[in-house]
Design an enzyme around this catalytic site. Structure first.
Site, PDB file in Angstrom:
ATOM      1  N   ARG A  87       3.420   8.221  20.592  1.00  0.00           N
ATOM      2  CA  ARG A  87       2.338   8.703  19.779  1.00  0.00           C
ATOM      3  C   ARG A  87       0.828   8.171  20.079  1.00  0.00           C
ATOM      4  O   ARG A  87       0.795   6.804  20.642  1.00  0.00           O
ATOM      5  CB  ARG A  87       2.597   8.009  18.279  1.00  0.00           C
ATOM      6  CG  ARG A  87       1.595   8.354  17.367  1.00  0.00           C
ATOM      7  CD  ARG A  87       2.360   8.012  15.943  1.00  0.00           C
ATOM      8  NE  ARG A  87       2.399   6.681  15.451  1.00  0.00           N
ATOM      9  CZ  ARG A  87       2.894   6.319  14.509  1.00  0.00           C
ATOM     10  NH1 ARG A  87       3.055   7.602  13.600  1.00  0.00           N
ATOM     11  NH2 ARG A  87       2.998   5.032  13.962  1.00  0.00           N
ATOM     12  N   ARG A 139      -1.297   2.343  19.127  1.00  0.00           N
ATOM     13  CA  ARG A 139      -1.394   1.523  18.020  1.00  0.00           C
ATOM     14  C   ARG A 139      -0.572   0.133  18.613  1.00  0.00           C
ATOM     15  O   ARG A 139       0.440   0.204  19.205  1.00  0.00           O
ATOM     16  CB  ARG A 139      -0.833   1.947  16.688  1.00  0.00           C
ATOM     17  CG  ARG A 139      -1.648   2.679  15.981  1.00  0.00           C
ATOM     18  CD  ARG A 139      -1.019   3.436  14.750  1.00  0.00           C
ATOM     19  NE  ARG A 139      -0.406   2.422  13.879  1.00  0.00           N
ATOM     20  CZ  ARG A 139       0.328   2.922  12.917  1.00  0.00           C
ATOM     21  NH1 ARG A 139       0.187   4.084  12.355  1.00  0.00           N
ATOM     22  NH2 ARG A 139       1.280   1.983  12.304  1.00  0.00           N
ATOM     23  N   ARG A 183       5.108   0.834  -1.063  1.00  0.00           N
ATOM     24  CA  ARG A 183       6.162   0.323   0.415  1.00  0.00           C
ATOM     25  C   ARG A 183       6.919  -0.639  -0.304  1.00  0.00           C
ATOM     26  O   ARG A 183       8.049  -1.071   0.083  1.00  0.00           O
ATOM     27  CB  ARG A 183       5.457  -0.185   1.289  1.00  0.00           C
ATOM     28  CG  ARG A 183       5.234   0.755   2.564  1.00  0.00           C
ATOM     29  CD  ARG A 183       4.565  -0.091   3.557  1.00  0.00           C
ATOM     30  NE  ARG A 183       4.658   0.424   4.894  1.00  0.00           N
ATOM     31  CZ  ARG A 183       3.993   1.290   5.507  1.00  0.00           C
ATOM     32  NH1 ARG A 183       2.919   1.676   5.029  1.00  0.00           N
ATOM     33  NH2 ARG A 183       4.182   1.389   6.795  1.00  0.00           N
ATOM     34  N   ARG A 229       9.720  -2.661  12.200  1.00  0.00           N
ATOM     35  CA  ARG A 229       9.082  -1.938  11.001  1.00  0.00           C
ATOM     36  C   ARG A 229      10.082  -1.048  10.218  1.00  0.00           C
ATOM     37  O   ARG A 229      10.253  -0.981   9.139  1.00  0.00           O
ATOM     38  CB  ARG A 229       8.191  -1.119  11.522  1.00  0.00           C
ATOM     39  CG  ARG A 229       6.825  -1.796  11.721  1.00  0.00           C
ATOM     40  CD  ARG A 229       5.854  -1.125  12.715  1.00  0.00           C
ATOM     41  NE  ARG A 229       5.225   0.012  12.367  1.00  0.00           N
ATOM     42  CZ  ARG A 229       4.935   1.225  12.870  1.00  0.00           C
ATOM     43  NH1 ARG A 229       4.775   1.298  14.150  1.00  0.00           N
ATOM     44  NH2 ARG A 229       4.265   2.146  12.163  1.00  0.00           N
ATOM     45  N   LYS A 242       4.945  11.123   8.474  1.00  0.00           N
ATOM     46  CA  LYS A 242       4.037  11.180   7.208  1.00  0.00           C
ATOM     47  C   LYS A 242       2.627  11.591   7.478  1.00  0.00           C
ATOM     48  O   LYS A 242       1.944  12.145   6.794  1.00  0.00           O
ATOM     49  CB  LYS A 242       4.166   9.894   6.532  1.00  0.00           C
ATOM     50  CG  LYS A 242       5.667   9.471   6.042  1.00  0.00           C
ATOM     51  CD  LYS A 242       5.857   8.052   5.223  1.00  0.00           C
ATOM     52  CE  LYS A 242       5.276   6.763   5.967  1.00  0.00           C
ATOM     53  NZ  LYS A 242       6.083   6.515   7.155  1.00  0.00           N
TER      54      LYS A 242
HETATM   55  P1  AMP Z   1       1.541   2.441   8.694  1.00  0.00           P
HETATM   56  O1  AMP Z   1       0.147   2.966   9.384  1.00  0.00           O
HETATM   57  O2  AMP Z   1       1.632   3.115   7.325  1.00  0.00           O
HETATM   58  O3  AMP Z   1       2.642   2.622   9.585  1.00  0.00           O
HETATM   59  O4  AMP Z   1       1.063   1.013   8.211  1.00  0.00           O
HETATM   60  C1  AMP Z   1       0.896   0.061   9.386  1.00  0.00           C
HETATM   61  C2  AMP Z   1       0.882  -1.427   8.972  1.00  0.00           C
HETATM   62  O5  AMP Z   1       0.128  -1.690   8.006  1.00  0.00           O
HETATM   63  C3  AMP Z   1       2.323  -1.864   8.359  1.00  0.00           C
HETATM   64  O6  AMP Z   1       3.459  -2.051   9.224  1.00  0.00           O
HETATM   65  C4  AMP Z   1       1.934  -2.769   7.490  1.00  0.00           C
HETATM   66  O7  AMP Z   1       1.757  -4.096   8.181  1.00  0.00           O
HETATM   67  C5  AMP Z   1       0.604  -2.629   6.864  1.00  0.00           C
HETATM   68  N1  AMP Z   1       0.627  -1.700   5.633  1.00  0.00           N
HETATM   69  C6  AMP Z   1       0.282  -0.197   5.479  1.00  0.00           C
HETATM   70  N2  AMP Z   1       0.683   0.137   4.236  1.00  0.00           N
HETATM   71  C7  AMP Z   1       1.228  -1.142   3.455  1.00  0.00           C
HETATM   72  C8  AMP Z   1       1.581  -1.223   2.129  1.00  0.00           C
HETATM   73  N3  AMP Z   1       1.741  -0.165   1.287  1.00  0.00           N
HETATM   74  N4  AMP Z   1       2.068  -2.601   1.836  1.00  0.00           N
HETATM   75  C9  AMP Z   1       2.148  -3.587   2.671  1.00  0.00           C
HETATM   76  N5  AMP Z   1       1.702  -3.371   4.012  1.00  0.00           N
HETATM   77  C10 AMP Z   1       1.194  -2.027   4.527  1.00  0.00           C
END
Ligand code: AMP
Length: 217
Positions: free
Chosen positions: A129, A162, A90, A173, A15
């Site tokens: 990554r 990360r 989400r 996740r 994404k």
């Molecule tokens: P991402 O960078 O999108 O993979 O997000 C990393 C982490 O941020 C996720 O595993 C969640 O802990 C938190 N996070 C990001 N976006 C959301 C969301 N829309 N709702 C809840 N937690 C989020």
């Protein structure tokens, strides 16, 4: 006419990489709630302190917090012609809140691009990554290495892994995604807004599919 694109798919579907390319091509801001939250952690804000351990465990941050953060971001001036959402919504309450925001802001319906990948692709992809600690640009050890090892091509800041990109957390996740986020696919399909692409090939091939979908939408 505003252009709103929502990118859906499991963690590691690509994404962020698709959003970066689309953002450059369509001149629309790339909004990643994960990056917004990581910025809060880096700043050491109260919000950052609250969400750090939740994010490191692979769980979701609570809806009210993420909705408020997103609402604040999309009301900024650079979003008036549209934006690309990566990692939001989400959960069903986040999708409902987003629909309400679009209604209040008189935005048109979004295009929801579903990037489909299987769990093994995700684990393989995420373990290599790296992300720039300065501008957030995404790299991969084998498929998208930087020109100079460990350093961002654009801003020359160090590349980091990360904290939530280790295999056990990636699997967690993925499971959180299946339980909480995957039901949104049916929701957007019913509304006629969903288009799917196969996210398993390399990025240029995925982008060809994405641009075809955009032409037809
Ligand atoms: P991402 O960078 O999108 O993979 O997000 C990393 C982490 O941020 C996720 O595993 C969640 O802990 C938190 N996070 C990001 N976006 C959301 C969301 N829309 N709702 C809840 N937690 C989020």
């Amino acid at each position: 006419m505003t252009h709103i694109i929502i990118l859906m798919g499991p963690p590691g579907a690509g994404k962020g990489s698709v959003a970066q390319k689309l953002s450059a091509e369509k001149k629309l801001p790339h909004i990643s709630t994960g990056s917004l939250l990581r910025e809060e952690i880096a700043k050491g804000s109260e919000l950052g302190e609250k969400v750090e351990s939740i994010m490191q465990s692979g769980q979701l941050v609570d809806d009210a917090t993420v909705i408020a953060l997103l609402k604040e971001r999309i009301s900024q001036d650079d979003c008036k012609n549209g934006f690309i959402l990566d990692g939001f919504p989400r959960t069903p309450p986040q999708a409902e809140a987003l629909e309400l925001m679009f209604h209040e802001m008189r935005k048109s319906d979004p295009l929801v691009l579903y990037i489909q990948v299987n769990e093994e692709t995700v684990v393989k992809r995420i373990s290599g990554r790296k992300e720039c600690s300065g501008c957030g640009k995404i790299y991969h050890d084998s498929t998208m290495p930087p020109k100079k090892q460990g350093v961002c091509d654009d801003c020359e800041k160090p590349l980091i892994q990360r904290h939530d990109d280790i295999e056990s957390v990636v699997r967690e996740r993925f499971s959180v995604y299946q339980q909480k986020t995957a039901p949104l696919i049916a929701h957007y399909e019913q509304k006629g807004l969903l288009r799917s692409v196969n996210g398993n090939p390399m990025l240029p091939e995925v982008m060809d599919q994405v641009f075809k979908v955009l032409e037809q939408f």
